[in-house]
Design a protein around this motif. Structure first.
Motif, PDB file in Angstrom:
ATOM      1  N   LEU A 110       0.769  -1.185  -0.136  1.00  0.00           N
ATOM      2  CA  LEU A 110       0.043  -0.061   0.023  1.00  0.00           C
ATOM      3  C   LEU A 110       0.969   1.202   0.062  1.00  0.00           C
ATOM      4  CD1 LEU A 110      -2.912   1.357   0.482  1.00  0.00           C
ATOM      5  CD2 LEU A 110      -2.511   1.184   2.879  1.00  0.00           C
ATOM      6  N   GLU A 111       0.655   2.019  -1.240  1.00  0.00           N
ATOM      7  CA  GLU A 111       1.793   3.034  -1.085  1.00  0.00           C
ATOM      8  C   GLU A 111       1.032   4.457  -1.086  1.00  0.00           C
ATOM      9  OE1 GLU A 111       4.690   4.116  -4.481  1.00  0.00           O
ATOM     10  OE2 GLU A 111       5.805   2.626  -3.294  1.00  0.00           O
ATOM     11  N   LEU A 112       0.849   5.015  -0.355  1.00  0.00           N
ATOM     12  CA  LEU A 112       0.166   6.290  -0.113  1.00  0.00           C
ATOM     13  C   LEU A 112       0.798   7.210   0.516  1.00  0.00           C
ATOM     14  CD1 LEU A 112      -3.292   5.143   1.178  1.00  0.00           C
ATOM     15  CD2 LEU A 112      -2.938   5.939  -1.083  1.00  0.00           C
ATOM     16  N   PRO A 113       0.748   8.577   0.229  1.00  0.00           N
ATOM     17  CA  PRO A 113       1.306   9.701   1.204  1.00  0.00           C
ATOM     18  C   PRO A 113       0.676   9.929   2.533  1.00  0.00           C
ATOM     19  CG  PRO A 113       0.221  10.654  -0.949  1.00  0.00           C
ATOM     20  CD  PRO A 113       0.085   8.985  -0.904  1.00  0.00           C
ATOM     21  N   VAL A 114       1.287  10.075   3.551  1.00  0.00           N
ATOM     22  CA  VAL A 114       0.631  10.411   4.770  1.00  0.00           C
ATOM     23  C   VAL A 114       1.136  11.852   5.331  1.00  0.00           C
ATOM     24  CG1 VAL A 114       0.481   9.706   7.205  1.00  0.00           C
ATOM     25  CG2 VAL A 114       0.518   7.779   5.348  1.00  0.00           C
ATOM     26  N   MET A 135      15.286  11.214   8.617  1.00  0.00           N
ATOM     27  CA  MET A 135      14.218  10.331   8.839  1.00  0.00           C
ATOM     28  C   MET A 135      13.831   9.606   7.770  1.00  0.00           C
ATOM     29  SD  MET A 135      10.514  11.126  10.636  1.00  0.00           S
ATOM     30  CE  MET A 135       9.725  11.469   9.128  1.00  0.00           C
ATOM     31  N   LEU A 136      13.740  10.203   6.512  1.00  0.00           N
ATOM     32  CA  LEU A 136      13.244   9.545   5.204  1.00  0.00           C
ATOM     33  C   LEU A 136      14.417   8.444   5.047  1.00  0.00           C
ATOM     34  CD1 LEU A 136      12.218  12.432   3.035  1.00  0.00           C
ATOM     35  CD2 LEU A 136      10.844  11.104   4.238  1.00  0.00           C
ATOM     36  N   GLU A 137      15.698   8.660   5.304  1.00  0.00           N
ATOM     37  CA  GLU A 137      16.456   8.120   4.972  1.00  0.00           C
ATOM     38  C   GLU A 137      16.381   6.597   5.792  1.00  0.00           C
ATOM     39  OE1 GLU A 137      21.418   8.636   4.570  1.00  0.00           O
ATOM     40  OE2 GLU A 137      19.986   9.999   3.535  1.00  0.00           O
ATOM     41  N   ARG A 138      16.238   6.992   7.140  1.00  0.00           N
ATOM     42  CA  ARG A 138      16.192   6.001   7.987  1.00  0.00           C
ATOM     43  C   ARG A 138      15.080   4.821   7.825  1.00  0.00           C
ATOM     44  NH1 ARG A 138      14.536   7.609  12.929  1.00  0.00           N
ATOM     45  NH2 ARG A 138      15.100   9.659  12.440  1.00  0.00           N
ATOM     46  N   TYR A 139      13.930   5.234   7.272  1.00  0.00           N
ATOM     47  CA  TYR A 139      12.857   4.319   6.914  1.00  0.00           C
ATOM     48  C   TYR A 139      12.807   4.068   5.488  1.00  0.00           C
ATOM     49  CZ  TYR A 139      10.987   5.325  11.596  1.00  0.00           C
ATOM     50  OH  TYR A 139      11.085   5.420  13.109  1.00  0.00           O
ATOM     51  N   THR A 140      13.940   4.364   4.865  1.00  0.00           N
ATOM     52  CA  THR A 140      13.804   4.352   3.362  1.00  0.00           C
ATOM     53  C   THR A 140      12.797   4.566   2.684  1.00  0.00           C
ATOM     54  OG1 THR A 140      13.658   1.936   3.606  1.00  0.00           O
ATOM     55  CG2 THR A 140      15.938   2.588   3.135  1.00  0.00           C
ATOM     56  N   ILE A 141      12.122   5.769   2.621  1.00  0.00           N
ATOM     57  CA  ILE A 141      10.732   6.028   2.196  1.00  0.00           C
ATOM     58  C   ILE A 141      11.105   7.111   1.139  1.00  0.00           C
ATOM     59  CG2 ILE A 141       9.322   4.883   3.790  1.00  0.00           C
ATOM     60  CD1 ILE A 141       8.655   7.655   4.953  1.00  0.00           C
ATOM     61  N   ASP A 142      10.409   7.538   0.327  1.00  0.00           N
ATOM     62  CA  ASP A 142      10.716   8.919  -0.750  1.00  0.00           C
ATOM     63  C   ASP A 142       9.887   9.925   0.001  1.00  0.00           C
ATOM     64  OD1 ASP A 142      11.784   7.348  -2.610  1.00  0.00           O
ATOM     65  OD2 ASP A 142      10.105   7.516  -4.096  1.00  0.00           O
ATOM     66  N   GLY A 143      10.383  10.990  -0.226  1.00  0.00           N
ATOM     67  CA  GLY A 143       9.680  12.428   0.347  1.00  0.00           C
ATOM     68  C   GLY A 143       8.180  12.403  -0.340  1.00  0.00           C
ATOM     69  N   THR A 144       8.183  11.857  -1.452  1.00  0.00           N
ATOM     70  CA  THR A 144       6.739  11.966  -2.011  1.00  0.00           C
ATOM     71  C   THR A 144       5.716  11.349  -1.225  1.00  0.00           C
ATOM     72  OG1 THR A 144       7.122  10.001  -3.236  1.00  0.00           O
ATOM     73  CG2 THR A 144       7.458  12.173  -4.438  1.00  0.00           C
ATOM     74  N   LEU A 145       6.064  10.414  -0.355  1.00  0.00           N
ATOM     75  CA  LEU A 145       5.223   9.767   0.767  1.00  0.00           C
ATOM     76  C   LEU A 145       4.824  10.377   1.838  1.00  0.00           C
ATOM     77  CD1 LEU A 145       6.048   6.182  -0.296  1.00  0.00           C
ATOM     78  CD2 LEU A 145       4.186   7.447  -1.215  1.00  0.00           C
ATOM     79  N   LEU A 146       5.748  11.632   2.267  1.00  0.00           N
ATOM     80  CA  LEU A 146       5.349  12.558   3.499  1.00  0.00           C
ATOM     81  C   LEU A 146       4.926  14.043   3.072  1.00  0.00           C
ATOM     82  CD1 LEU A 146       5.719  12.525   6.511  1.00  0.00           C
ATOM     83  CD2 LEU A 146       8.072  13.565   6.049  1.00  0.00           C
ATOM     84  N   ARG A 168      13.741  24.020   1.307  1.00  0.00           N
ATOM     85  CA  ARG A 168      14.700  22.748   1.625  1.00  0.00           C
ATOM     86  C   ARG A 168      13.702  21.415   1.513  1.00  0.00           C
ATOM     87  NH1 ARG A 168      18.316  22.798   6.375  1.00  0.00           N
ATOM     88  NH2 ARG A 168      19.069  21.048   5.237  1.00  0.00           N
ATOM     89  N   MET A 169      12.654  21.736   2.204  1.00  0.00           N
ATOM     90  CA  MET A 169      11.558  20.372   2.391  1.00  0.00           C
ATOM     91  C   MET A 169      11.112  19.972   0.995  1.00  0.00           C
ATOM     92  SD  MET A 169       9.659  21.504   5.733  1.00  0.00           S
ATOM     93  CE  MET A 169      10.806  22.157   7.131  1.00  0.00           C
ATOM     94  N   THR A 170      11.052  20.773   0.024  1.00  0.00           N
ATOM     95  CA  THR A 170      10.399  20.434  -1.178  1.00  0.00           C
ATOM     96  C   THR A 170      11.835  19.809  -2.138  1.00  0.00           C
ATOM     97  OG1 THR A 170      10.635  22.713  -2.204  1.00  0.00           O
ATOM     98  CG2 THR A 170       8.677  22.202  -1.415  1.00  0.00           C
ATOM     99  N   GLN A 171      12.852  20.325  -1.654  1.00  0.00           N
ATOM    100  CA  GLN A 171      14.058  19.595  -2.321  1.00  0.00           C
ATOM    101  C   GLN A 171      14.119  18.028  -2.004  1.00  0.00           C
ATOM    102  OE1 GLN A 171      17.385  22.136  -1.084  1.00  0.00           O
ATOM    103  NE2 GLN A 171      16.622  23.686  -2.452  1.00  0.00           N
ATOM    104  N   LEU A 172      13.631  17.944  -0.669  1.00  0.00           N
ATOM    105  CA  LEU A 172      13.476  16.515  -0.287  1.00  0.00           C
ATOM    106  C   LEU A 172      12.259  15.620  -1.005  1.00  0.00           C
ATOM    107  CD1 LEU A 172      14.276  16.639   3.309  1.00  0.00           C
ATOM    108  CD2 LEU A 172      15.753  16.024   1.746  1.00  0.00           C
ATOM    109  N   GLN A 173      11.692  16.484  -1.768  1.00  0.00           N
ATOM    110  CA  GLN A 173      10.362  15.999  -2.500  1.00  0.00           C
ATOM    111  C   GLN A 173       9.055  15.861  -1.601  1.00  0.00           C
ATOM    112  OE1 GLN A 173      11.938  12.733  -5.087  1.00  0.00           O
ATOM    113  NE2 GLN A 173      10.936  13.921  -6.498  1.00  0.00           N
ATOM    114  N   ILE A 174       9.104  16.243  -0.180  1.00  0.00           N
ATOM    115  CA  ILE A 174       8.232  16.291   0.643  1.00  0.00           C
ATOM    116  C   ILE A 174       6.890  17.281   0.153  1.00  0.00           C
ATOM    117  CG2 ILE A 174       7.384  16.969   3.049  1.00  0.00           C
ATOM    118  CD1 ILE A 174      10.351  16.156   3.826  1.00  0.00           C
ATOM    119  N   ILE A 175       5.928  16.792   0.359  1.00  0.00           N
ATOM    120  CA  ILE A 175       4.590  17.507  -0.107  1.00  0.00           C
ATOM    121  C   ILE A 175       4.154  18.453   0.957  1.00  0.00           C
ATOM    122  CG2 ILE A 175       2.217  17.471  -0.753  1.00  0.00           C
ATOM    123  CD1 ILE A 175       2.706  14.330  -1.413  1.00  0.00           C
TER     124      ILE A 175
END
Ligand code: C2E
Ligand code: MG
Ligand code: MG
Ligand code: MG
Length: 290
Positions: A110-114, A135-146, A168-175
């Protein structure tokens, strides 16, 4: 802490609030114990795409299961701690839990942004973007999912630094989303400079649609504004099929609210998603023509 001190100073001038200040201090103390004692958890409320019914993502909402007071809604304690450094502890908890959940759902297919709700103080806390990257690295998740939900007020405190941090956050692809849109005083002049992807229209307007013409014009204006900025609009607090269909007809992109689902535990959310095969099918409105 600073918050306790300023609350007490304020109480010197306003004796009538002393009692509530004492209550506040008690809440602050037990919150620290709550985190240690596993009394905090997150519920997840779905967001759906209005045109298709596809389930787009989830918002994580904090729950405190207090041993003597019972379940406490976030509004019973978040506003009290937002002014203190304790909010960092709470935000860290919510972020960690949400990231853990994203990665566990991902492993289960199940791949959904939270989305996690963030306070002003968090946003401007030095090192916050670095913390998110780690944190994204630690859980190996894409910024697009946060996704981070930030209220309008929070964005207006220190515009230049806020824009820098959000970039800076959008550079990590965080929404990045603006929460409770319409209740703050955001300057339209600044809005277009913010790297946001979503405007969440406050439920106080949504719930009065389509009967209240004033509310309708505000919701329509917010949807138009979002589209002119090249981003999406979400309506919060959608409680019935009439409002759902109205929003779909005016071209609002996403909806969230009790009609779709109440906030659910992580397991409930997973089962709910699969029981619908990933698509919400709204009931027909009780009446047509609004
Ligand atoms: P919010 O981010 O605007 O969240 C939406 C609130 O509306 C949630 O209340 C949700 O349960 C409620 N809601 C959703 N759909 C409907 C509906 O159809 N009708 C009605 N009447 N209400 C609906 P909740 O869970 O009590 O959260 C309240 C606020 O607490 C949130 O407002 C958010 O600002 C804050 N909050 C929640 N979790 C966190 C967190 O982890 N950190 C921070 N800093 N704030 C949080
Ligand atoms: Mg929110
Ligand atoms: Mg909101
Ligand atoms: Mg709110």
């Amino acid at each position: 802490t600073v918050a306790e001190k300023s609350a007490l100073d304020y109480a010197d001038y306003h004796p009538d609030i002393i009692r509530s200040t004492e209550e506040n201090l008690a809440v602050l103390g037990s919150l620290q114990k709550a985190i240690e004692g596993n009394q905090l958890s997150l519920d997840y409320q779905p967001k759906v795409t209005l045109a298709t019914g596809l389930i787009y993502g989830a918002e994580a909402l904090l729950r405190w299961n207090h041993p003597t007071l019972g379940p406490l809604p976030p509004e019973a304690f978040i506003p009290r701690i937002e002014q203190s450094t304790l909010i960092q502890v709470v935000t860290d908890f919510s972020l960690e839990q949400a990231a853990k959940q994203v990665s566990s759902w991902q492993r289960a297919g199940l791949e959904l942004p939270v989305a996690v709700n963030i306070s002003t103080r968090n946003l401007l806390h030095p090192g916050f973007a670095d913390q998110l990257a780690a944190m994204l690295e630690r859980y190996t998740i894409d910024g697009t999912l946060l996704e981070l939900e930030i209220t309008e007020g929070a964005l207006m405190t220190d515009m230049e630094r806020t824009i820098e941090e959000l970039n800076r956050m959008t550079q990590l692809q965080i929404i990045i989303s603006i929460d409770d849109f319409g209740t703050g005083y955001s300057s339209l002049q600044y809005l277009h400079r913010l790297p946001i992807s979503l405007i969440k229209i406050d439920q106080s307007f949504v719930r009065r649609c389509p009967a209240d013409k004033g509310a309708v014009s505000i919701v329509e204006a917010a949807v138009t504004l979002a589209h002119n900025m090249g981003i999406k609009a979400l309506a919060e607090g959608v409680e019935n099929a009439t409002v759902y269909h109205f929003l779909r007809d005016i071209g609002c992109d996403l909806a969230q609210g009790y009609l779709v689902s109440r906030p659910l535990s992580a397991d409930e959310f997973f089962n709910w998603y699969h029981s619908l095969d990933g698509t919400f099918r709204p009931p027909l409105p009780a009446m047509t023509g609004y």
